[in-house]
Design a protein around this motif. Structure first.
Motif, short mmCIF file in Angstrom:
data_model
loop_
_atom_site.label_atom_id
_atom_site.label_comp_id
_atom_site.label_asym_id
_atom_site.label_seq_id
_atom_site.Cartn_x
_atom_site.Cartn_y
_atom_site.Cartn_z
N THR A 172 1.00 -1.25 0.15
CA THR A 172 0.05 0.00 -0.05
C THR A 172 0.92 1.01 -0.12
OG1 THR A 172 -1.64 -1.17 1.27
CG2 THR A 172 -1.85 1.19 1.12
N MET A 173 0.77 2.11 -0.72
CA MET A 173 1.66 3.24 -1.15
C MET A 173 0.89 4.44 -0.90
SD MET A 173 4.58 1.74 -1.98
CE MET A 173 5.77 2.40 -2.93
N LYS A 174 1.29 5.48 -0.30
CA LYS A 174 0.83 6.65 -0.31
C LYS A 174 1.53 7.69 -1.19
CE LYS A 174 0.56 6.24 4.74
NZ LYS A 174 0.90 6.77 5.90
N SER A 175 0.74 8.36 -2.03
CA SER A 175 1.37 9.21 -3.09
C SER A 175 1.59 10.34 -2.47
CB SER A 175 0.29 9.64 -4.27
OG SER A 175 0.99 10.07 -5.19
N ASN A 176 2.80 10.97 -2.81
CA ASN A 176 3.56 12.12 -2.52
C ASN A 176 4.29 12.72 -3.29
OD1 ASN A 176 4.39 14.34 -0.74
ND2 ASN A 176 5.74 12.77 0.68
N GLY A 177 3.58 13.29 -4.25
CA GLY A 177 3.93 13.97 -5.61
C GLY A 177 4.80 12.81 -6.49
N ARG A 178 6.12 13.23 -6.33
CA ARG A 178 6.98 12.24 -7.57
C ARG A 178 7.28 10.76 -7.01
NH1 ARG A 178 12.48 15.10 -9.26
NH2 ARG A 178 12.92 13.39 -7.33
N PHE A 179 7.04 10.45 -5.58
CA PHE A 179 7.20 9.22 -5.22
C PHE A 179 6.02 8.79 -4.06
CE2 PHE A 179 9.02 12.20 -1.92
CZ PHE A 179 8.69 11.57 -0.80
N HIS A 180 6.35 7.28 -3.93
CA HIS A 180 5.24 6.98 -3.09
C HIS A 180 6.02 6.36 -1.86
CE1 HIS A 180 2.30 7.07 -6.44
NE2 HIS A 180 3.28 6.58 -7.17
N GLU A 181 4.99 6.39 -0.80
CA GLU A 181 5.62 5.96 0.68
C GLU A 181 5.09 4.73 0.98
OE1 GLU A 181 5.49 8.92 3.53
OE2 GLU A 181 6.57 10.57 2.53
N LEU A 182 5.44 3.95 1.53
CA LEU A 182 4.77 2.82 2.20
C LEU A 182 3.84 3.26 3.51
CD1 LEU A 182 7.80 0.39 2.53
CD2 LEU A 182 6.06 0.24 0.68
N ASP A 183 2.94 2.53 3.30
CA ASP A 183 2.14 2.45 4.42
C ASP A 183 2.78 2.05 5.70
OD1 ASP A 183 1.69 -0.13 4.74
OD2 ASP A 183 -0.49 -0.16 4.44
N ASP A 184 2.30 2.31 7.00
CA ASP A 184 2.89 1.90 8.21
C ASP A 184 3.11 0.45 8.40
OD1 ASP A 184 3.03 4.59 8.91
OD2 ASP A 184 1.24 4.40 10.24
N VAL A 185 2.17 -0.20 7.95
CA VAL A 185 2.34 -1.75 8.07
C VAL A 185 3.46 -2.34 7.10
CG1 VAL A 185 1.14 -4.13 7.68
CG2 VAL A 185 -0.08 -2.16 9.01
N ASP A 186 3.50 -1.87 5.91
CA ASP A 186 4.42 -2.24 4.96
C ASP A 186 5.85 -1.75 5.30
OD1 ASP A 186 2.74 -3.85 3.65
OD2 ASP A 186 2.15 -2.15 2.11
N ARG A 187 5.87 -0.63 5.89
CA ARG A 187 7.11 0.02 6.21
C ARG A 187 7.83 -0.78 7.34
NH1 ARG A 187 9.93 4.49 5.72
NH2 ARG A 187 8.60 5.51 4.74
N ASP A 188 6.77 -1.07 8.30
CA ASP A 188 7.41 -2.11 9.38
C ASP A 188 7.98 -3.30 8.92
OD1 ASP A 188 7.59 -2.36 12.31
OD2 ASP A 188 6.19 -4.07 11.73
N SER A 189 7.18 -3.84 8.09
CA SER A 189 7.62 -5.33 7.40
C SER A 189 8.90 -5.31 6.75
CB SER A 189 6.68 -5.73 6.29
OG SER A 189 5.48 -6.08 7.07
N VAL A 190 9.09 -4.13 5.89
CA VAL A 190 10.48 -3.80 5.33
C VAL A 190 11.67 -3.61 6.45
CG1 VAL A 190 11.72 -2.35 3.96
CG2 VAL A 190 9.65 -2.86 3.24
N GLU A 191 11.30 -2.73 7.45
CA GLU A 191 12.29 -2.52 8.69
C GLU A 191 12.66 -3.88 9.34
OE1 GLU A 191 10.33 0.24 10.82
OE2 GLU A 191 11.08 2.11 9.44
N ARG A 192 11.81 -4.69 9.36
CA ARG A 192 12.09 -6.11 9.98
C ARG A 192 12.80 -6.93 9.12
NH1 ARG A 192 6.66 -8.38 13.18
NH2 ARG A 192 5.83 -6.21 13.55
N LEU A 193 12.57 -7.01 7.78
CA LEU A 193 13.42 -7.77 6.76
C LEU A 193 14.99 -7.19 6.87
CD1 LEU A 193 13.96 -9.77 4.61
CD2 LEU A 193 13.02 -7.96 2.98
N ILE A 194 15.00 -5.85 6.94
CA ILE A 194 16.34 -5.33 7.11
C ILE A 194 16.99 -5.51 8.51
CG2 ILE A 194 17.52 -3.14 7.34
CD1 ILE A 194 15.61 -1.60 5.50
N ARG A 195 16.39 -5.72 9.58
CA ARG A 195 17.06 -6.35 10.67
C ARG A 195 17.52 -7.67 10.64
NH1 ARG A 195 12.54 -3.62 13.11
NH2 ARG A 195 11.77 -5.27 14.06
N ILE A 196 16.75 -8.71 9.96
CA ILE A 196 17.09 -9.96 9.54
C ILE A 196 17.94 -10.15 8.71
CG2 ILE A 196 16.20 -12.05 8.40
CD1 ILE A 196 13.15 -11.40 9.35
#
Length: 150
Positions: free
Chosen positions: A21-45
């Protein structure tokens, strides 16, 4: 080391497939909080593996996870699961084992023993170090979201 094909035969986790789930912010899209947390967990792994070897190839991580999913199998079984060939899988298992091919020491995450059915066949299992790493990974996956949302 390249694997043949991009998919594996590993059982998939239950759950539904969903798009990020991406939030549009002009030129780029941000992950929603759930997806951001998932990516951060993957980075920690990934960082857990990098504490063992800062230049660890992803193929070593995949080999380790193959042994986690199917302890007691041999290189041929793991190779089928990962879409590669047995000689490559054997080299990967050596590298993440106690003694590597081109170094004095491997990563010490898995160990092998002769199969009781045939002394020619080897079975691979996690070492205490490998079980500890798996525990850290599972704890990271099970962490609560860092922003407090569920």
């Amino acid at each position: 080391m390249q694997f043949q094909g991009s998919s594996t035969n590993f059982p998939r986790t239950s759950g539904t497939k969903r798009d990020a789930t991406m939030k549009s912010n002009g030129r780029f899209h941000e992950l929603d909080d759930v997806d951001r947390d998932s990516v951060e967990r993957l980075i920690r792994i990934i960082d857990l593996f990098r504490t063992l070897d800062a230049r660890m190839p992803s193929s070593y991580i995949r080999a380790f996870l193959a042994v986690c999913l199917k302890p007691g199998a041999g290189p041929t079984d793991y190779a089928k699961d990962m879409g590669t060939i047995q000689p490559i899988m054997s080299r990967l298992l050596l590298e993440i084992g106690k003694k590597a091919r081109e170094r004095d020491e491997g990563l010490g995450l898995v160990d092998r023993q002769a199969s009781p059915e045939s002394l020619r066949n080897q079975e691979y299992y996690l070492t205490p170090k490998g079980r500890h790493l798996l525990s850290q990974i599972l704890n990271t996956i099970g962490d609560k979201p860092s922003n407090g949302s569920n």
